[in-house]
Every structure is written in structure tokens, then in C-alpha cells.
Design a protein around this motif. Structure first.
Motif, mmCIF file in Angstrom:
data_model
loop_
_atom_site.group_PDB
_atom_site.id
_atom_site.type_symbol
_atom_site.label_atom_id
_atom_site.label_comp_id
_atom_site.label_asym_id
_atom_site.label_seq_id
_atom_site.Cartn_x
_atom_site.Cartn_y
_atom_site.Cartn_z
ATOM 1 N N ASP B 40 44.282 48.819 37.696
ATOM 2 C CA ASP B 40 43.490 47.603 37.632
ATOM 3 C C ASP B 40 42.960 47.321 39.038
ATOM 4 N N SER B 41 41.681 47.599 39.225
ATOM 5 C CA SER B 41 41.078 47.454 40.553
ATOM 6 C C SER B 41 41.184 46.022 41.070
ATOM 7 N N GLY B 91 26.862 45.347 51.642
ATOM 8 C CA GLY B 91 26.398 44.269 52.511
ATOM 9 C C GLY B 91 27.498 43.727 53.402
ATOM 10 N N GLU B 92 27.704 42.418 53.320
ATOM 11 C CA GLU B 92 28.696 41.776 54.176
ATOM 12 C C GLU B 92 30.126 42.065 53.741
ATOM 13 N N ALA B 93 30.280 42.541 52.523
ATOM 14 C CA ALA B 93 31.610 42.850 51.968
ATOM 15 C C ALA B 93 32.563 41.672 52.129
ATOM 16 N N GLU B 94 32.107 40.488 51.718
ATOM 17 C CA GLU B 94 32.911 39.290 51.944
ATOM 18 C C GLU B 94 33.945 39.037 50.856
ATOM 19 N N VAL B 95 33.526 39.204 49.611
ATOM 20 C CA VAL B 95 34.382 38.780 48.507
ATOM 21 C C VAL B 95 34.823 39.991 47.698
ATOM 22 N N LYS B 96 36.094 40.007 47.366
ATOM 23 C CA LYS B 96 36.613 41.120 46.591
ATOM 24 C C LYS B 96 36.089 41.047 45.163
ATOM 25 N N ASP B 97 35.907 42.202 44.560
ATOM 26 C CA ASP B 97 35.483 42.322 43.169
ATOM 27 C C ASP B 97 34.131 41.676 42.903
ATOM 28 N N ARG B 98 33.250 41.769 43.870
ATOM 29 C CA ARG B 98 31.897 41.303 43.653
ATOM 30 C C ARG B 98 30.950 42.427 44.035
ATOM 31 N N VAL B 99 29.849 42.570 43.279
ATOM 32 C CA VAL B 99 28.945 43.695 43.536
ATOM 33 C C VAL B 99 28.144 43.455 44.812
ATOM 34 N N ASN B 101 27.324 41.905 48.380
ATOM 35 C CA ASN B 101 28.093 41.437 49.527
ATOM 36 C C ASN B 101 29.579 41.377 49.223
ATOM 37 N N GLY B 102 30.016 42.288 48.392
ATOM 38 C CA GLY B 102 31.423 42.275 48.024
ATOM 39 C C GLY B 102 32.065 43.626 48.252
ATOM 40 N N PHE B 103 33.304 43.710 47.836
ATOM 41 C CA PHE B 103 33.993 44.993 47.934
ATOM 42 C C PHE B 103 34.996 45.121 46.804
ATOM 43 N N ALA B 104 35.443 46.316 46.592
ATOM 44 C CA ALA B 104 36.453 46.566 45.559
ATOM 45 C C ALA B 104 37.150 47.871 45.890
ATOM 46 N N PHE B 105 38.381 47.976 45.452
ATOM 47 C CA PHE B 105 39.124 49.208 45.686
ATOM 48 C C PHE B 105 39.083 50.087 44.449
ATOM 49 N N GLU B 106 39.243 51.372 44.670
ATOM 50 C CA GLU B 106 39.264 52.315 43.561
ATOM 51 C C GLU B 106 40.244 53.430 43.861
ATOM 52 N N LYS B 107 41.022 53.781 42.860
ATOM 53 C CA LYS B 107 42.016 54.838 43.030
ATOM 54 C C LYS B 107 41.411 56.148 42.546
ATOM 55 N N ARG B 108 41.596 57.169 43.332
ATOM 56 C CA ARG B 108 41.118 58.499 42.929
ATOM 57 C C ARG B 108 42.325 59.407 42.780
ATOM 58 N N SER B 264 38.208 47.174 35.884
ATOM 59 C CA SER B 264 37.648 46.693 37.140
ATOM 60 C C SER B 264 36.755 45.491 36.872
ATOM 61 N N ALA B 265 36.427 44.781 37.950
ATOM 62 C CA ALA B 265 35.513 43.655 37.820
ATOM 63 C C ALA B 265 34.100 44.041 38.205
ATOM 64 N N ILE B 266 33.917 45.240 38.718
ATOM 65 C CA ILE B 266 32.559 45.693 39.009
ATOM 66 C C ILE B 266 32.298 46.985 38.235
ATOM 67 N N PRO B 267 31.006 47.259 37.951
ATOM 68 C CA PRO B 267 30.704 48.409 37.094
ATOM 69 C C PRO B 267 31.244 49.719 37.670
ATOM 70 N N PHE B 268 31.626 50.611 36.784
ATOM 71 C CA PHE B 268 32.313 51.821 37.216
ATOM 72 C C PHE B 268 31.415 52.787 37.979
ATOM 73 N N ASP B 269 30.118 52.736 37.722
ATOM 74 C CA ASP B 269 29.268 53.678 38.466
ATOM 75 C C ASP B 269 29.288 53.332 39.947
ATOM 76 N N LYS B 270 29.496 52.051 40.251
ATOM 77 C CA LYS B 270 29.604 51.642 41.657
ATOM 78 C C LYS B 270 30.888 52.177 42.265
ATOM 79 N N LEU B 271 31.875 52.420 41.426
ATOM 80 C CA LEU B 271 33.157 52.921 41.920
ATOM 81 C C LEU B 271 33.184 54.436 41.900
ATOM 82 N N GLY B 272 32.020 55.039 41.697
ATOM 83 C CA GLY B 272 31.940 56.492 41.797
ATOM 84 C C GLY B 272 32.326 57.241 40.546
#
Lengths: 379, 322, 373
Positions: B40-41, B91-99, B101-108, B264-272
Motif C-alpha cells: 500500500d503506497s 514539481g515541488e514534491a510537497e504533499v505525499k500521494d498527490r500527482v 507537486n507531490g510524491f509517492a513511494f513505490e516498491k519494486r 496507491s493514491a496515484i495512478p500506477f503508470d506514474k509509479l512506473g
């Protein structure tokens, strides 16, 4: 007895020695590869597991070695006996090309000391396209050796064995037609499992084997034309143009069928838009198609077919077309995902060049010492 | 004319091939007791405890790059890294789980496909799927190092050790490889055990799918409780406001599904994640192969025809040839 | 005015500190505040000037007197002198020597005389349930006293978590309806110095700023001075590299704990608590004197909604503003290769050679044909 003769010229010439230097350089890098590991020589990475060695030495190399296959179909299946004089050099080129492919596979194999596992039934995975390719290529190399054996037997005058072999040769010739059909189509099928990584313009799924075998055919014919022209110039031998122009007709038909399927698939699957995307994929597709269309258009006219220069350029165009088709599908437009990139390293390229040099050296040696090229001027 | 027959046979063969026909192989079904993991990202805080635990379990060294000697700087999966946490950053990567200006983690890590491409393409059965728990394992004693598995994996998971003259393929084997066998011993995977937040959860595919569906149905903001480590251990419950999930459980259906599921809270294509359809490419590949090579019947028939034709043509030539 | 022009001799006598020690202190405080050395001089002058001592009214509500106790234990050289001389502490229930009606009298007089000039410090929570009857001083409710003192205060500082947002009193079920000063004094600017106990350095720095510049330092939306509470403990924690490397202590005394690894898994609230503990440590003592420094997870004492609300060992929400740089982006790959000039040239040469050879052969073919013709 035979209309084939060895050229009986000096083997060690200046070009031969230059090729030898290339081969020595390759040997050095191969040493590094086997002592330190592939990473020290190649640019392979997590996304691009296959690089120049697989794609050139095996995928393209064996297709370039389809001269024997294409000619065998013409001579023995379509029963055009007049092409028989071209058969031996084509067979030799095929044997060398496939030998190079086998050698390339061994060099590229990460765990080469266990290569025999592919021959052990309890290890075989009958779902794997790679198994079919591996076994089939190995078998075909044997078949090529047997098909070419009469040449050696002729040289060493072993007529007894030669007669026995001649009695069963038809079976090996049949195998020599079947096996390349199988593995050349399978080389295309290998792309299916790569799925989305193969560019949509090259990912034709169910059509993969058909397109692969058709292009292998065109490359086979092209290589026969190329080789005949080259040896006629290189060894100052009579021109084969009249014979080759006949092949031109077959080539036109083949390319037409290929293009029909190729473009048909693109249209039916609604991928036409990708043609004009302006990206690498669309450019490569257009370039590749142009290289296929050029020989087809040129060779349509009987006048052009009997022009040795146009014939040669058509062949070169086809060789590039078929090679580019494979290169595009496996490497250039192959996209394992964001962030991956691959371009062969200098040592990687040197190894491939060295192996090709070896192939040419052996070819030169054999045609000069063994009865490969046919002797008389064609009527 | 025999050539005609030959062409006819070829065309009919090609026709069977194109139709797919009765030999079509559908996607494989999940193993009866398939075990997997749910990543769960939105719960992941990027602490890399799973990365470090994975290295410990597998006895792998840290990847050191540049001057960052104090920690593992693995950038991606490699022969020394079977599991890695990556970040999506915009962008600014300020808020988690936002597309934006945000960021999110992904497990590979290995997704342990239900219908694994790597297994389908391996010529020597060096990759095998456990019939009961569905874990995809690697067997170096069989492997010839052709790396077809790497090309056949939609996620680029198997990694060959190029820098070793006697390298092998490395991939996550769900901590159940010979010598480790955590699952057989009733333990859970190292990464799920190490994960402090419950972002990586171990369990049966069935239970994990259920848990993922439960999370999909949450209203954003509502407080929900979630387990850590093992999905079947209800005592390890934690609470948190629900994020705004993408209504998509990655691995439920993609290419036949996977035993490792991602939400995840953001689309999977963004997570590679790759663009996959429901039909696995392995099944298409095998359909084509088995259509052509079913009991080797087609090749045998073709060989028979060819032998006949070639023999006749050679005999025809006997007259005017030596 | 240069430093030398200023006469510190009076100060040295009055505070019993050397000029050198005193300047050092001011520079230290200015540095913590993120101010320049010029500001340190200004601060020193302001403190040394006896005329600028602001009167202070200090109220205690529901609390343990921890903030005052912490302040008294400041180990800065003779800081208590400094403080007591720097401000005119007119009313403080713990420290006043007087008692009863006398001190209440002093307080009333001071508030009247210094209307609009005095500094109000509130320590402890204010119960509001049942009109605030749960905390009374001198017969008045704390609620009333707070409103009364706040009315004409020049500035209000809520010192400690209880005064800032209710602290432990406000934890569920909060039987007395305890609230912090900012919630009681709605509409008024209240600087909060949360912490349980709060770090005296944060208080002194803020007060010195007030004394120096006559205004309060920049504060965030919760009234916390940004210089002290601008960053998460997690951001400056010296155990942070262990977090980034995935090295965690899982219980007291285990390998990771003994080796000083990250305490996140033991419930450390550093990732969601704003304070400067990792950089200042408690009370400017040095030597790792703060919870994480001595091996205990931060429990979020200075963060409303975390301290006394979240269970001690429950996991913190990691409020990372931006993911750390060493996290690999999705498209970052181990050993992906680009084109090198040499390789590109080689490929060009190889393809060129093939084409060149073809061209040569064509030419010769043409010559041959001519000869034949």
C-alpha cells in the motif's frame, strides 16, 4: 565430375590479415568477458538483457545466413535446377552464419558451462520459444554440415562415403528447409512474450512468426545476390547476373506478400496513427518500409532485373531492410520501461566485428581451397 | 503438382496459426494456496526497512555509489538488490500521494505473476512456480544464462549478475528459496516483517485481495484500522484516516494477475507500472507455439511433404547432373 | 556604535557575569534564533540596559510547574540572575518570596501601572468547564485571571504544552475542560512555547527577541516561534541516517538500540513533531540530553494532538515535506548505458564500410558489364 572448383589462390592476402587483426582484438575482449564477466565488456543492463551480441550475431546473423535456406526452397522444392550453381557458396555462407550465431549464443550465454542443459529432456520447457530456437538452430548447424559434407569429401576424394551420403542427402535437404522455417519463425515468436516492451508497430503477436520467416526469406535471396555479385567482382569471375535476375522476380512477390501482411496488420489493429507520430518508432518504420519497397519497385521491371548494379543495390537494400526490421523490434524501439537505455560498448562492437571477420576469413579460405564456386560460365 | 500441395499445406498451417483455434491457452489460474504481499503506497513512509531486511535475509551487500557510504544507495533492482523503494516526485514534491507537486513511494520487487512470463520463456525450466503457494523460484543449476526471462518479464525483475564471470539470475523468491524457506517454516517474508507501517503486508492472495478491496471501499478521511506484517493476524491493528485510493488493485488482473498486489493514491503508470492487458503475453506466446508445434504434428507433416518433393526433384535432376 | 563604546561594567556588577560570558550567551541565543552577530550585539545592549526591563506577570494554571522548574535549571552561566534581572518579574507564584494578599496586591498594582507594557507569561492549562471552577488562585478562577491579565498585556507567551494546547490535562476524557491559552484568548496573539517540559532556551530566546526588538519573533499558525519550531525533529535528528538506511531499533536493549539506530519503530514521534531538540538538545546542556539522544523515542510532547494523545509506541505519521534526495526516482536505473562517441563512430564505420563495399562492387560490376558489351 563436379562443376565446382577451388579457386586455388593465395589465402593470406592483405585484406585477410586485416580481418585477422579484427579477430585478434575480438579475442582479447572475449578473454576479458570470460575471465571477469560480461559486465566488463558489454553495456547490457537490467532492462536490456539482450544487446548487440544476441540481436546481431543470432537474430540478424542467422537471417543473413538464410541464403542456403532460400535457395534450397527454390532449387529443391520449387524445382528450379538452374539455380543449383549458386547452392554451394550459399550453403557455405549459411553454415558460417549459423556457426557465428551458435558461437555468439555461447559467448552471450551467462552460464555457458551449463549450455547442455538445453539438450537434457528433463530440463526442457516445451512452452519456451527459446527452447525451439536453441534446439532447432543446433540441429540446423548439423544439417548444414551434412549438406556441405560432399564438398569436403570431394576435396579429399572419398567417393565411397560421398555416394552413400548422396543417397540420403534428400532427407537432410528436406530438413534443411524445414528447420530454418521453424526457427526463423520462432525468432519472431520470441517477441510475443516480450509484450509491451516491443514497440506496437513491431508487436504483431500472432503474425510474428510469419513476418519473421518472410523477411528471413527476402534476406536469404538478397544475400545470395549480394554474395554472387561480390565474388564475381572480388575473384574476377564471370557475372551471375542472368541467373540472379530470375531470383528478382521471386523477391518482388515475396516482398509484396510481406508488405501486405505488415501494413495489413497495422491498419487492422488501428496503429496507423503511430506511423505519423514523428518519434523514433515511426521514423524507423518508414525507413524500414522504404528499404523494402525500393527493391520491390526496382525489380518489378525486367530491365532493372538484368542490370547487375540495380540488382546489387536492391539486394543491399533488402539486407538492410530485414536487418533493420529485427534491430528495430529487438533493440532500437524496444522499450523495457522509463530510464533504461542501451547502446553497445566499443568492446561489444569489436567482438561482433571480429566474429564477422572470422566468418569472412573462413569463407575466403574455403572457397580458395575447397570446390565451392562453380567453374564454367553460365550459358 | 506437388508444389501446389505443399503450398496448400503451408497455407492451412498458417490459417490454424492465425485463428488461434482450439489450442488457445488461456491465462493460468492462481495457485490454490497462493501467498503474496499487498503493498500500500499510501502507508509507505520510505524508510527502506524492507530493503535493508531483504539484504539481510538474502545475504546481499549494500550498493555503494559515490560518497554515500553510510547507507545503501541502490537505485534499482540489480543482482545485489531484490527489493527497492523508489520515489515518484513531481514539481515541488510537497504533499505525499498527490500527482501534481507531490510524491509517492513505490516498491519494486518480483510481482510473482500468476502466469509468469519468465517461466513461460525459460528454455531450461530454471524458473519454476510452486504448484501450491504460487511462489516463482529460480534454480541456478538448470540456468544457462540466456536471460530470456529478463526479456519476458513485464516488470524487468530478473537481474543477471553481469559483473561476475559465473553470474546467475537474481530475483525475489518470497524468502522461500532453498536455505531460507521462511514461508515453509510458517514465517512471513522479510520485507513484510520489517515494514513498520504495514505498507508491505503478507498473506494469501485471497485474503490480500479482500483487504485491498476493503481499502478501496473506504471513504477518504474516514478512520480505518489496518494490520501490520501478517494480514491474518488481527491483533496487529493500527488506525489512520483513509487516503483517496485509486480504484485499481494492481495485480488483480494485469497480465493474468500477480500474487504481489499494489494499491496507491496515484495512478500506477506514474509509479512506473507497465501498460498491461488482462491477457498475459505468456499465454499468447504459448498459444502460438503450441498451435505450430502441437505434438510436432505440423512439422512432421511438412517434413514428410518436403522429403517427398525434394527426393523427386533430385531424381529429376539426376539425368542432367553428376 | 561599536562594541567597545558600550559600557558593560554596570552589567558585570549587576549580573555577576563577565562581559565575555555575557556576550557569548547573547551570541549563542542570537545564533539559535537564526540572527546575525549584529543582532547579538543589539541583544546584549538591550539586556544590559536596566531601563528596558519589561515587567512580567507570570500565571500558573493546571500544571506540574515543569516549565518553571526547567527554566530554573538552566545551566547557562548564572542565567537565573540574568533572567531575574533582565525582566522585572513582578508576579510569579512559585518564585515570589512574598505570599498571600501581599503578592496579589503587587500584581494588581503592577498591572495597573504598566498597562499595555507588561509581558504576560501563562504556564499551565486553563479549565473552562463549569465556568472554570476547577482551578482557582486567590479565590478567582484561572479563566478569569487569564482574561484579566491578558486584557492589557503587551505580549502573551504560553509557556509549556499545557498552556499551549492543554497538555496532559486536555487529554481524553478531559474532565475539567482544560484548554490552552490560545484557545481561551481567542483573537489575541499568543506565542506558544510548547514542550513537556518546554526547552528554556526556546523561551529565553523568544523573550530576548521581545526585549531587543520590542516585538515578537515570527510565529507559525500555532503561535510557535518559527526559529525554534520550524522543522520536524525528524529532519535534524542525528539518527536520521539510520532511518534512511532502514536500520531500526525494535525494542529497548536490542542490537539496533545499543548501536544507536533509528527509534521510529518504537514509536518515535520525531517525524510528526516540530521542535529543535536535535540541534539545541534540552536546556542547552549538550551531551545528548534529550529523549532520542538518550535512547528513548520522542513522544511528541510539544505537538498538539500527538503528545498525550497518541499511544507511546504507536507509529508516527511521517510528515516528510519532500522525499530525501537519495531515494531513487522511478526511472532511475542501475547501470544504464548511454551512447559513447567511440561506439557510435564504430557503428558508423561498420555500416559505412558495408555501404562503401557495395558501392565499390557496383562500380566494378558496371565496368565488367561494359567489357562484356
Amino acid at each position: 565430375m563436379s562443376e565446382h572448383r577451388a579457386l586455388n589462390r593465395r589465402v593470406v592476402t592483405l585484406p585477410f590479415m586485416l580481418l585477422g587483426v579484427l579477430f585478434l582484438i575480438a579475442l582479447y575482449y572475449l578473454g576479458v568477458r570470460f575471465v571477469n564477466g560480461m559486465g566488463f565488456v558489454t553495456n547490457l543492463n537490467g532492462g536490456y538483457a539482450w544487446g548487440l551480441w544476441v540481436v546481431y550475431d543470432i537474430v540478424i546473423g542467422t537471417a543473413l545466413a538464410c541464403g542456403g535456406y532460400a535457395l534450397a526452397v527454390v532449387v529443391y522444392v520449387a524445382n528450379k535446377g538452374k539455380y543449383h550453381p549458386l547452392m554451394r557458396p550459399a550453403l557455405l555462407a549459411s553454415l558460417l552464419g549459423y556457426g557465428l550465431g551458435g558461437l555468439g549464443a555461447f559467448i552471450d550465454m551467462g552460464r555457458y558451462w551449463q549450455f547442455y542443459n538445453i539438450l537434457l529432456p528433463w530440463h526442457m520447457n516445451f512452452n519456451a520459444v527459446m527452447l525451439e530456437v536453441g534446439l532447432c538452430v543446433a540441429a540446423y548447424i548439423l544439417v548444414l554440415l551434412i549438406e556441405f559434407a560432399p564438398v569436403a569429401l570431394e576435396k579429399f576424394g572419398n567417393t565411397n562415403l560421398r555416394q552413400k551420403l548422396n543417397k540420403v542427402l534428400f532427407f537432410f535437404i528436406a530438413l534443411g528447409v524445414l528447420l530454418p522455417t521453424m526457427h526463423q519463425s520462432s525468432l519472431g515468436s520470441m517477441l510475443i512474450a516480450m509484450g509491451h516492451k516491443v514497440h506496437p508497430l513491431w508487436q504483431t503477436l500472432y503474425l510474428q512468426p510469419l513476418l519473421a520467416v518472410l523477411t528471413a526469406f527476402t534476406m536469404g535471396f538478397a544475400v545470395v545476390v549480394f554474395e554472387a555479385s561480390l565474388s564475381s567482382v572480388g575473384f574476377g569471375r564471370p557475372s551471375e547476373t542472368p541467373l540472379l535476375s530470375g531470383l528478382g522476380k521471386a523477391i518482388v512477390g515475396l516482398i509484396a506478400v510481406y508488405l501486405l501482411f505488415r501494413f495489413g496488420e497495422v491498419v487492422v489493429q488501428g496503429k496507423l496513427g503511430l506511423l505519423f507520430a514523428g518519434d523514433l518508432g515511426s521514423l524507423m518504420f518508414l525507413l524500414e518500409s522504404a528499404l523494402f519497397i525500393y527493391p520491390m519497385v526496382v525489380l518489378m521491371s525486367p530491365g532493372a532485373r538484368s542490370n547487375s548494379r540495380l540488382l546489387l543495390w536492391s539486394a543491399v537494400s533488402m539486407l538492410f531492410a530485414g536487418s533493420l526490421y529485427r534491430l528495430n523490434a529487438f533493440l532500437l524501439t524496444y522499450n523495457p520501461g522509463p530510464g533504461y537505455s542501451y547502446f553497445p560498448s566499443v568492446p561489444e562492437i569489436m567482438v561482433t566485428l571480429g566474429l564477422v571477420a572470422l566468418e569472412v576469413m573462413v569463407f575466403l579460405y574455403v572457397v580458395k581451397r575447397f570446390p565451392v564456386l562453380h567453374g564454367e560460365k553460365r550459358a | 503438382m506437388k508444389r501446389r500441395d505443399f503450398l496448400k499445406a503451408s497455407i492451412s498451417g498458417a490459417a490454424t496459426l492465425c485463428s488461434g483455434g482450439a489450442l488457445a491457452r488461456p491465462n493460468l489460474e492462481p495457485a490454490p494456496n497462493a501467498v503474496g504481499m499487498l503493498y500500500d503506497s499510501t502507508l509507505c513512509v520510505g524508510c527502506k526497512a524492507c530493503v535493508s531486511k531483504c539484504k539481510e535475509v538474502n545475504g546481499m551487500p549494500a550498493v555503494i555509489e559515490g560518497d554515500w557510504y553510510s547507507w545503501d544507495s541502490a537505485r534499482d533492482l540489480s543482482s545485489d538488490t531484490l527489493n527497492v523503494i523508489k520515489v515518484y516526485r513531481e514539481g515541488e514534491a510537497e504533499v505525499k500521494d498527490r500527482v501534481e507537486n507531490g510524491f509517492a513511494f513505490e516498491k519494486r520487487s518480483c510481482m510473482h505473476c500468476v502466469d509468469p512470463g519468465c517461466i513461460s520463456v525459460c528454455p531450461v525450466t530454471a524458473l519454476r512456480k510452486d504448484a501450491i503457494n504460487g511462489i516463482v523460484t529460480y534454480h541456478a543449476d538448470a540456468c544457462i544464462g540466456c536471460r530470456t526471462c529478463m526479456t519476458g518479464c513485464p516488470y524487468n525483475v530478473p537481474q543477471f549478475d553481469y559483473d561476475n564471470p559465473f553470474g546467475e539470475i537474481h530475483k525475489c523468491q518470497m524468502c522461500n528459496q532453498a536455505g531460507v524457506e521462511r514461508i515453509n517454516k510458517g514465517q512471513i517474508t522479510g520485507c513484510a516483517e520489517a515494514c513498520p507501517t504495514g505498507a508491505t503486508l503478507f498473506g494469501t492472495r485471497e485474503a490480500l485481495l479482500q483487504e485491498a478491496r476493503r481499502r478501496m471501499s473506504l471513504k477518504p478521511g474516514e478512520i480505518y484500522s489496518y494490520p501490520r506484517g501478517d494480514v491474518s493476524k488481527p491483533h496487529s491493528l493500527y488506525e489512520k484516516p483513509a487516503p483517496e485510493y485509486q480504484q485499481h488493485i494492481w495485480g488483480e488482473k494485469e497480465a493474468g494477475g500477480t500474487n504481489v498486489l499494489h494499491i496507491s493514491a496515484i495512478p500506477f503508470d506514474k509509479l512506473g507500472m507497465p501498460p498491461l492487458r488482462e491477457r498475459s503475453y505468456a499465454s499468447i506466446s504459448e498459444t502460438v507455439q503450441h498451435t505450430i508445434y502441437n505434438y510436432m504434428a505440423l512439422p512432421a507433416v511438412v517434413l514428410g511433404g518436403l522429403t517427398y518433393v525434394v527426393r523427386r526433384n533430385i531424381n529429376d535432376d539426376e539425368g542432367d547432373k553428376s | 556604535m561599536a562594541e567597545n563604546d558600550f559600557d558593560f561594567s554596570g552589567l558585570e556588577k549587576r549580573l555577576g557575569v563577565s562581559r565575555r560570558t555575557f556576550l557569548k550567551f547573547c551570541t549563542g541565543v542570537a545564533a539559535s534564533l537564526g540572527l546575525s552577530s549584529n543582532a547579538a550585539m543589539a541583544m546584549a545592549k538591550a539586556v544590559a540596559d536596566p531601563k528596558r526591563r519589561p515587567p512580567v506577570i507570570w500565571l500558573h494554571g493546571q500544571e506540574c510547574t515543569g516549565p518553571t522548574e526547567a527554566l530554573l535549571r538552566c545551566e547557562q552561566p548564572t542565567l537565573e540572575h540574568l533572567l531575574l534581572d533582565l525582566i522585572s518579574l513582578d508576579y510569579h507564584q512559585t518564585l515570589d518570596t512574598g505570599a498571600g494578599h501581599q503578592v496579589e496586591e503587587i500584581k494588581k498594582r503592577s498591572m495597573q501601572e504598566n498597562k499595555g507594557k507588561y509581558l504576560l507569561v501563562i504556564e499551565g492549562a486553563i479549565p473552562v468547564k463549569d465556568n472554570g471552577i476547577y482551578c482557582k488562585i486567590a479565590g478567582e478562577t484561572m479563566l478569569h485571571l487569564t482574561h484579566e491579565a491578558a486584557e492589557h498585556a503587551a505580549a502573551i507567551v504560553a509557556y509549556g504544552s499545557c498552556a499551549s494546547w492543554g497538555g496532559v490535562q486536555a487529554a481524553a476524557p478531559n474532565p475539567t475542560g482544560a484548554k490552552g491559552a490560545p484557545q481561551v484568548l481567542e483573537g489575541k496573539t499568543v506565542v506558544t512555547i510548547p514542550g513537556c517540559p518546554p526547552n528554556p532556551a526556546n523561551f529565553i530566546g523568544t523573550v530576548l527577541y521581545f526585549v531587543t526588538y520590542g516585538k515578537l519573533p515570527p510565529i507559525d499558525e500555532l503561535g510557535r516561534p518559527k526559529w525554534a519550531y520550524g522543522r520536524l525533529i525528524h529532519e535534524n535528528c542525528y539518527r536520521r541516517p539510520h532511518f534512511d538506511a532502514g536500520r531500526f531499533a525494535t525494542e529497548f536493549g536490542d542490537k539496533g538500540h545499543r548501536e544507536g539506530w533509528c527509534l521510529y519503530k518504537m514509536g518515535c514521534k520525531g517525524p510528526e513533531t516540530y521542535n529543535n531538540c536535535p540541534s539545541l538538545e534540552f536546556n542547552n546542556l549538550g551531551g545528548g540530553v534529550w529523549p532520542v539522544g538518550v535512547g528513548h523515542p520522542c513522544f511528541g510532547c510539544s505537538e498538539g494532538g500527538v503528545g498525550f494523545n497518541k499511544p507511546m509506541f504507536a507509529l508516527a505519521d511521517v510528515k516528510t515535506h519532500t522525499p530525501p534526495n537519495m531515494f531513487p526516482p522511478i526511472e532511475d536505473r542501475q547501470q544504464s548505458s548511454g551512447v559513447t562517441a567511440g561506439a557510435a563512430a564504430l557503428v558508423g564505420v561498420a555500416v559505412g564500410a558495408a555501404l562503401g563495399a557495395s558501392a565499390m562492387v557496383t562500380k566494378k560490376l558496371g565496368e565488367q558489364e561494359k567489357q562484356q558489351d
